[in-house]
Scaffold this motif. Structure first.
Motif, PDB file in Angstrom:
ATOM      1  N   MET A  33       0.888  -1.266  -0.096  1.00 41.61           N
ATOM      2  CA  MET A  33      -0.006   0.022   0.133  1.00 41.61           C
ATOM      3  C   MET A  33       0.911   1.221   0.008  1.00 41.61           C
ATOM      4  O   MET A  33       0.418   2.418  -0.642  1.00 41.61           O
ATOM      5  CB  MET A  33      -0.844   0.100   1.342  1.00 41.61           C
ATOM      6  N   GLU A  34       1.989   0.953   0.475  1.00 41.38           N
ATOM      7  CA  GLU A  34       3.029   2.450   0.761  1.00 41.38           C
ATOM      8  C   GLU A  34       3.219   2.637  -0.609  1.00 41.38           C
ATOM      9  O   GLU A  34       3.790   3.906  -0.846  1.00 41.38           O
ATOM     10  CB  GLU A  34       4.151   1.944   1.673  1.00 41.38           C
ATOM     11  N   ALA A  35       3.173   1.902  -1.583  1.00 37.23           N
ATOM     12  CA  ALA A  35       3.948   1.802  -2.885  1.00 37.23           C
ATOM     13  C   ALA A  35       3.113   3.120  -3.464  1.00 37.23           C
ATOM     14  O   ALA A  35       3.532   3.907  -4.369  1.00 37.23           O
ATOM     15  CB  ALA A  35       3.573   0.719  -3.776  1.00 37.23           C
ATOM     16  N   ILE A  36       1.946   3.574  -3.068  1.00 34.86           N
ATOM     17  CA  ILE A  36       0.977   4.300  -3.863  1.00 34.86           C
ATOM     18  C   ILE A  36       1.484   5.919  -3.428  1.00 34.86           C
ATOM     19  O   ILE A  36       1.283   6.777  -4.119  1.00 34.86           O
ATOM     20  CB  ILE A  36      -0.553   4.413  -3.421  1.00 34.86           C
ATOM     21  N   THR A  37       2.066   5.949  -2.099  1.00 33.21           N
ATOM     22  CA  THR A  37       2.265   7.348  -1.550  1.00 33.21           C
ATOM     23  C   THR A  37       2.855   8.458  -2.339  1.00 33.21           C
ATOM     24  O   THR A  37       2.338   9.476  -2.681  1.00 33.21           O
ATOM     25  CB  THR A  37       3.057   7.170  -0.293  1.00 33.21           C
ATOM     26  N   GLY A  38       3.931   7.936  -3.162  1.00 34.90           N
ATOM     27  CA  GLY A  38       4.491   8.935  -3.988  1.00 34.90           C
ATOM     28  C   GLY A  38       3.586   9.437  -5.247  1.00 34.90           C
ATOM     29  O   GLY A  38       3.925  10.354  -5.722  1.00 34.90           O
ATOM     30  N   TRP A  39       2.550   8.736  -5.450  1.00 34.76           N
ATOM     31  CA  TRP A  39       1.964   8.641  -6.489  1.00 34.76           C
ATOM     32  C   TRP A  39       0.656   9.543  -6.501  1.00 34.76           C
ATOM     33  O   TRP A  39       0.056   9.902  -7.634  1.00 34.76           O
ATOM     34  CB  TRP A  39       1.701   7.379  -7.324  1.00 34.76           C
ATOM     35  N   TRP A  40       0.094   9.959  -5.551  1.00 36.05           N
ATOM     36  CA  TRP A  40      -1.144  10.539  -5.236  1.00 36.05           C
ATOM     37  C   TRP A  40      -1.220  11.707  -5.942  1.00 36.05           C
ATOM     38  O   TRP A  40      -2.007  11.797  -6.812  1.00 36.05           O
ATOM     39  CB  TRP A  40      -1.353  10.827  -3.645  1.00 36.05           C
ATOM     40  N   ASP A  41      -0.235  12.606  -5.960  1.00 39.12           N
ATOM     41  CA  ASP A  41      -0.225  13.880  -6.921  1.00 39.12           C
ATOM     42  C   ASP A  41      -0.380  13.386  -8.455  1.00 39.12           C
ATOM     43  O   ASP A  41      -1.452  14.017  -8.918  1.00 39.12           O
ATOM     44  CB  ASP A  41       1.179  14.260  -6.883  1.00 39.12           C
ATOM     45  N   ASP A  42       0.135  12.369  -8.993  1.00 39.63           N
ATOM     46  CA  ASP A  42      -0.082  12.165 -10.338  1.00 39.63           C
ATOM     47  C   ASP A  42      -1.455  11.721 -10.471  1.00 39.63           C
ATOM     48  O   ASP A  42      -1.923  11.914 -11.517  1.00 39.63           O
ATOM     49  CB  ASP A  42       1.147  10.981 -10.660  1.00 39.63           C
ATOM     50  N   TYR A  43      -1.794  10.868  -9.688  1.00 39.62           N
ATOM     51  CA  TYR A  43      -3.324  10.390  -9.840  1.00 39.62           C
ATOM     52  C   TYR A  43      -4.163  11.390  -9.893  1.00 39.62           C
ATOM     53  O   TYR A  43      -5.337  11.289 -10.619  1.00 39.62           O
ATOM     54  CB  TYR A  43      -3.635   9.189  -8.690  1.00 39.62           C
ATOM     55  N   PHE A  44      -3.905  12.544  -9.048  1.00 42.50           N
ATOM     56  CA  PHE A  44      -5.059  13.443  -8.807  1.00 42.50           C
ATOM     57  C   PHE A  44      -5.061  14.512 -10.355  1.00 42.50           C
ATOM     58  O   PHE A  44      -5.849  14.494 -10.720  1.00 42.50           O
ATOM     59  CB  PHE A  44      -4.562  14.326  -7.629  1.00 42.50           C
ATOM     60  N   PHE A  45      -3.544  14.620 -10.485  1.00 41.50           N
ATOM     61  CA  PHE A  45      -3.723  15.440 -11.639  1.00 41.50           C
ATOM     62  C   PHE A  45      -4.311  14.590 -12.960  1.00 41.50           C
ATOM     63  O   PHE A  45      -4.901  15.143 -13.836  1.00 41.50           O
ATOM     64  CB  PHE A  45      -2.516  15.912 -12.399  1.00 41.50           C
ATOM     65  N   ALA A  46      -4.070  13.232 -12.997  1.00 38.60           N
ATOM     66  CA  ALA A  46      -4.748  12.450 -14.191  1.00 38.60           C
ATOM     67  C   ALA A  46      -6.236  12.506 -13.857  1.00 38.60           C
ATOM     68  O   ALA A  46      -6.817  12.455 -15.031  1.00 38.60           O
ATOM     69  CB  ALA A  46      -4.077  11.050 -13.950  1.00 38.60           C
ATOM     70  N   THR A  47      -6.719  12.363 -12.707  1.00 35.92           N
ATOM     71  CA  THR A  47      -7.984  12.385 -12.720  1.00 35.92           C
ATOM     72  C   THR A  47      -8.624  13.664 -13.118  1.00 35.92           C
ATOM     73  O   THR A  47      -9.776  13.886 -13.947  1.00 35.92           O
ATOM     74  CB  THR A  47      -8.677  12.243 -11.238  1.00 35.92           C
ATOM     75  N   ILE A  48      -7.873  14.831 -12.975  1.00 37.92           N
ATOM     76  CA  ILE A  48      -8.365  16.197 -13.488  1.00 37.92           C
ATOM     77  C   ILE A  48      -8.461  16.056 -14.906  1.00 37.92           C
ATOM     78  O   ILE A  48      -9.269  16.554 -15.542  1.00 37.92           O
ATOM     79  CB  ILE A  48      -7.469  17.222 -13.012  1.00 37.92           C
ATOM     80  N   VAL A  49      -7.387  15.210 -15.461  1.00 38.34           N
ATOM     81  CA  VAL A  49      -7.401  15.367 -17.011  1.00 38.34           C
ATOM     82  C   VAL A  49      -8.628  14.491 -17.600  1.00 38.34           C
ATOM     83  O   VAL A  49      -9.361  15.041 -18.467  1.00 38.34           O
ATOM     84  CB  VAL A  49      -6.317  14.731 -17.415  1.00 38.34           C
ATOM     85  N   VAL A  50      -9.138  13.393 -16.556  1.00 36.89           N
ATOM     86  CA  VAL A  50      -9.994  12.504 -17.179  1.00 36.89           C
ATOM     87  C   VAL A  50     -11.323  13.434 -17.055  1.00 36.89           C
ATOM     88  O   VAL A  50     -12.102  13.417 -17.788  1.00 36.89           O
ATOM     89  CB  VAL A  50     -10.123  11.460 -16.175  1.00 36.89           C
ATOM     90  N   LEU A  51     -11.543  14.128 -15.865  1.00 36.05           N
ATOM     91  CA  LEU A  51     -12.708  14.953 -15.824  1.00 36.05           C
ATOM     92  C   LEU A  51     -12.659  16.114 -17.016  1.00 36.05           C
ATOM     93  O   LEU A  51     -13.779  16.406 -17.457  1.00 36.05           O
ATOM     94  CB  LEU A  51     -12.599  15.817 -14.414  1.00 36.05           C
ATOM     95  N   LYS A  52     -11.581  16.564 -17.302  1.00 36.78           N
ATOM     96  CA  LYS A  52     -11.693  17.676 -18.516  1.00 36.78           C
ATOM     97  C   LYS A  52     -11.997  17.066 -19.728  1.00 36.78           C
ATOM     98  O   LYS A  52     -13.049  17.528 -20.311  1.00 36.78           O
ATOM     99  CB  LYS A  52     -10.119  18.179 -18.674  1.00 36.78           C
TER     100      LYS A  52
END
Lengths: 246, 231, 229
Positions: free
Chosen positions: B1-20
C-alpha cells in the motif's frame, strides 16, 4: 345453518396512509351469487383480491371454508386452490396455447397427469363453447374468446368459489354478452360467485344479493329487487341514478 | 500500500485530465447528438441518410479503432494540409487530448442521436395540439412544452451515455495521453505493483461513475416531482 | 495523401486471418458470460442478502469501470500475487488470450445480468397474479411464466450487448492478442498507413455487426411469433 364459505370480519386494508377498505363484514354461503358494484376507487376490487390474498388485509380476519387466511404459505396455497379468479385483462399466458393455459395449474398444483388434465381442459373448453380453439394462442383469439378461456382456466381447478374482477370491462360491447352468458350458466349450475361488475342487467337476473360499496365501505346490501327498486341509502340512490340514467 | 504514496499527486492530476476530457466530450457529444437527431427528424432525405450512416458507422466500429483512426488519421490529414502551405513541415501533431475527446464524442454522439430523436418523438402529441390550440407559437411550444418533456424522457439513456463517455476516456491512454491508465502504467514500472496501481484507477473510475449515477438519479427525482399524488 | 488500394488488398487477408481469434473471443466470452449472467441474476433475485448483495456489488463494479482497466488489472495486475501464479488458474491467466476471455466474460456477465433483470421486471404483473390465483408457487411462476417471457423481452437489448462484446474484443489487442485489431495495428506500425488499414478494418467490423443484428432480428421474430400481436 351451514358455515359460510367466505367470512370477512372487520377487515381493513391500507395502501400506505390511504384506507382502501373500512371495517368490511361479509358472509357468503355456498351457492350464493353476489354482485358488488360501486364507483371507481370504492374498494370493490381490493376486497375480492383480499379473498385470494392478491392483497393482504391489515386488520380483521378472513375465513375461507372455515380456514383462516394468514401469512402462512400453506394457508394461502390451500385457499388459492379453492378460489378461482377471472381478471379484467384476462391475463392468459401469451406464450402458451389455450390448452396449455388450462392444463398448467392442474398439472403443477393438483399434480394431475397429462391425460387427466387434458380431459378436464377440453371439458371446460366445451362448457365455454370454444373447443375448436384449443391449439390456438391467446393472441389469435378475440377478447370475448380470451375471457371465456380465462373462465375455463379458472374452472379447471374445480374451485369452490369464483371471483370475477370486472370481467367484461375491457371487452368491446359486442363481446360482452358471450361472456355474460357463460357466467349466467355457471350461476344457474350453482357456482358460488362474487362478481365485481358494472353490468346491472346481470345483477338483476342472476344475483342473490347486490352489494354497493363506496369509499371503502359496504354501504348497502340487498336482494336485487330491493336494491334496484327500493334503495335505502342516499349514496346508493345517487350511484343508481348516475349509472341507470343513460 | 505504501507503494502509492509517491503517486497521489500524479493520480490526482490524471483524474483532473479525465474530468476535463469528460466535460469537453460531453459538450461535443450533445452537439453531435442534437445535430444528428435534427437530421433524422428533418424532411431532407440526404440529411437522414447521412445521419443514419453516422449511427451505423459508429455503432459497428470498435471504439479503440475509432480513437486510433482519428488520432493517426488526423495527424496525417493535417500534416498533408499544412504541407500544402509550407512544404518544410514534416509532421503535425494532433494533441491526443483533442483527438481522443473528439473521437469519443463522435462515438457516444451516434447513440445520442437516437436518444434525442426518440425523446422528441416521445412527446405526447396531445400536448402539442393543446399548445397550438391555445395559440402558442412554434418557438413557445418548443421551449415550454417540448423541451421539458423531452429531457425527462431522454434522461435515463442520457445518463448511460455519460457513463459510456467516462469509461471510454480510458481508451485515450492508448494514444499516449497522460491520464489515469497511463499514470498507472508508469507507476507500475517503478513500483512493481501493477495490481495496486490499476485497482486505484478502477476505484477512481468507480467513484466518478457513482457521482454521475447519483446526479442522474437526483435529476430523475426532480423530473418526477410534479407527479406526486395529491393527498 | 494517397489512398493505397494495393495496400488494402494486401492487408485484408492478413487482417481476416485474425478472424479466428476475434470469433473465439466473442463466442467464448459470450457463452461463458451468459452463464455467469444467469447465475448473477438468480443471486440478485433471491431474498437472501448474502447472495443478492455480492451479486449487486459485482455488477456495480464491472459496469462502473472501463473494460480496458478490467483487462489491465487481470493481465498485468494479477501476476503481482504469488497465490495467483501458483494456482491452477495460472496457465489461463498467464496468457493474454486467457486474460482477455476472463475480463470480457466478467464484464459481459455483469451487463447481461442487468438486461435479464430488466426483462424479468418487465413481465406483465397481471400474468403473475393469474399464476398466483391458480395456486402456482413462486418457483413455478418463475419457471413457467416469468422466464419464457423474460427471455423474449431480453432479446433486443441482448443483441446490443453482443455487438458491444464484438467491439470489446478489439481491446484484446492492447495486451498483445493478435485478433483482427491486433494484426491491423501491427500493419499500421509497419506501413504508416492508418487510413487504409483502419478504415477497411472498420468496414469489416461493421459487416459483422450487420449480420449479428440481422440474425437476432430473425431470432426475435421467431420467438415472439405468438406473443406479440
Amino acid at each position: 345453518m351451514t358455515q359460510p364459505l367466505i367470512q370477512m370480519q372487520n377487515v381493513d386494508k391500507f395502501f400506505g396512509s390511504f384506507q382502501a377498505l373500512k371495517n368490511i363484514n361479509l358472509e357468503v354461503h355456498k351457492g350464493e351469487r353476489i354482485v358488488v358494484c360501486g364507483p371507481s376507487g370504492s374498494g370493490k376490487s381490493t376486497m375480492i383480491r383480499c379473498i385470494n390474498r392478491l392483497e393482504k388485509h391489515n386488520n380483521g380476519k378472513i375465513f375461507i371454508a372455515g380456514r383462516e387466511l394468514t401469512d402462512s404459505e400453506k394457508d394461502i396455497d390451500a385457499v388459492r386452490r379453492e378460489v378461482g379468479m377471472v381478471f379484467q385483462s384476462f391475463n392468459l399466458f401469451p406464450h402458451m396455447t389455450v390448452l396449455r393455459n388450462l392444463m398448467l395449474a392442474p398439472q403443477l398444483v393438483r399434480k394431475n397427469n397429462k391425460s387427466k388434465a387434458k380431459e378436464t381442459a377440453m371439458k371446460y373448453l366445451e362448457r365455454v363453447k370454444i373447443p375448436d380453439q384449443a391449439n390456438k394462442y391467446p393472441s389469435q383469439l378475440s377478447g370475448g374468446q380470451q375471457q371465456r378461456v380465462a373462465i375455463a382456466r379458472a374452472l379447471c381447478m374445480s374451485p369452490e368459489i369464483l371471483l370475477f374482477d370486472e370481467p367484461t370491462s375491457a371487452l368491446d360491447p359486442e363481446m360482452i354478452n358471450e361472456v355474460l352468458e357463460v357466467m349466467e350458466d355457471l350461476a344457474n349450475e350453482g357456482m358460488t360467485m362474487i362478481c365485481v361488475t358494472h353490468e346491472m342487467g346481470f345483477a338483476r337476473s342472476v344475483a342473490d344479493r347486490v352489494i354497493f360499496m363506496d369509499l371503502g365501505e359496504i354501504v348497502e346490501e340487498a336482494s336485487p329487487q330491493e336494491f334496484f327498486e327500493n334503495p335505502k341509502n342516499e349514496r346508493t340512490k345517487l350511484f343508481l341514478s348516475q349509472i341507470l340514467s343513460h | 500500500m505504501e507503494a502509492i504514496t509517491g503517486w497521489w499527486d500524479d493520480y490526482f492530476f490524471a483524474t483532473i485530465v479525465v474530468l476535463k476530457i469528460f466535460m469537453a466530450s460531453l459538450l461535443l457529444m450533445v452537439i453531435f447528438g442534437l445535430i444528428g437527431a435534427a437530421a433524422k427528424l428533418s424532411n431532407s432525405i440526404i440529411a437522414k441518410k447521412i445521419a443514419n450512416a453516422y449511427t451505423i458507422i459508429f455503432r459497428g466500429t470498435p471504439e479503440i479503432l475509432v480513437v486510433l483512426l482519428i488520432y493517426f488519421g488526423s495527424a496525417i490529414a493535417l500534416t498533408a494540409l499544412f504541407q500544402v502551405f509550407d512544404p518544410s513541415i514534416k509532421y503535425v501533431d494532433v494533441p491526443p487530448f483533442w483527438a481522443g475527446t473528439f473521437a469519443i464524442a463522435l462515438i457516444v454522439g451516434s447513440y445520442a442521436t437516437e436518444t434525442f430523436r426518440g425523446a422528441f418523438l416521445g412527446v405526447e402529441p396531445g400536448s402539442i395540439e393543446a399548445a397550438r390550440a391555445l395559440g402558442l407559437s412554434n418557438i413557445q411550444t418548443f421551449i415550454y412544452i417540448r423541451i421539458p418533456e423531452m429531457w425527462r424522457i431522454a434522461l435515463p439513456s442520457f445518463g448511460n451515455h455519460m457513463l459510456s463517455l467516462v469509461k471510454d476516456t480510458a481508451l485515450i491512454s492508448i494514444i499516449g495521453l497522460n491520464e489515469l491508465l497511463f499514470v498507472a502504467e508508469q507507476a507500475t514500472a517503478t513500483t512493481g505493483k501493477p495490481f495496486t496501481m490499476f485497482i486505484v484507477v478502477g476505484l477512481i473510475y468507480l467513484g466518478i461513475s457513482t457521482v454521475i449515477t447519483l446526479f442522474v438519479m437526483g435529476l430523475e427525482a426532480y423530473g418526477r416531482s410534479h407527479l406526486r399524488a395529491v393527498k | 495523401m494517397s489512398f493505397d488500394i494495393s495496400l488494402i488488398l494486401d492487408s485484408l487477408p492478413k487482417m481476416l486471418s485474425g478472424i479466428g481469434l476475434t470469433f473465439q473471443l466473442l463466442i467464448l466470452s459470450g457463452v461463458l458470460g451468459l452463464f455467469l449472467a444467469f447465475v448473477l441474476l438468480l443471486m440478485r433475485l433471491t431474498e437472501k442478502w448474502y447472495f443478492s448483495f455480492p451479486a449487486q456489488i459485482f455488477i456495480y463494479v464491472f459496469r462502473g469501470t472501463p473494460i480496458l482497466v478490467q483487462i489491465f488489472i487481470i493481465y498485468y495486475g494479477l501476476p503481482q500475487f504469488e497465490a495467483i501464479r501458483e494456482s491452477i488458474f495460472w496457465p489461463i491467466l498467464r496468457e493474454p488470450f486467457g486474460c482477455a476471455i476472463v475480463a470480457l466474460t466478467l464484464n459481459t456477465g455483469a451487463y447481461v445480468s442487468e438486461i435479464l433483470r430488466g426483462a424479468v421486471l418487465a413481465v406483465d404483473r397481471g400474468l403473475l397474479e393469474a399464476g398466483s390465483a391458480l395456486g402456482l408457487s413462486r418457483n413455478q411462476r418463475f419457471i413457467y411464466i416469468t422466464s419464457p417471457l423474460a427471455i423474449r423481452l431480453g432479446i433486443p437489448p441482448y443483441s446490443n450487448d453482443v455487438i458491444s462484446l464484438l467491439k470489446s474484443t478489439a481491446l484484446a489487442s492492447t495486451i498483445t492478442v493478435f485478433d483482427m485489431m491486433g494484426i491491423a495495428r501491427t500493419i499500421v506500425a509497419e506501413t504508416y498507413a492508418p487510413y487504409e488499414i483502419f478504415i477497411s478494418l472498420a468496414i469489416i467490423y461493421m459487416i459483422f455487426t450487420f449480420f449479428i443484428q440481422k440474425g437476432f432480428g430473425y431470432f426475435e421474430n421467431f420467438m415472439s411469433r405468438h406473443v406479440k400481436k
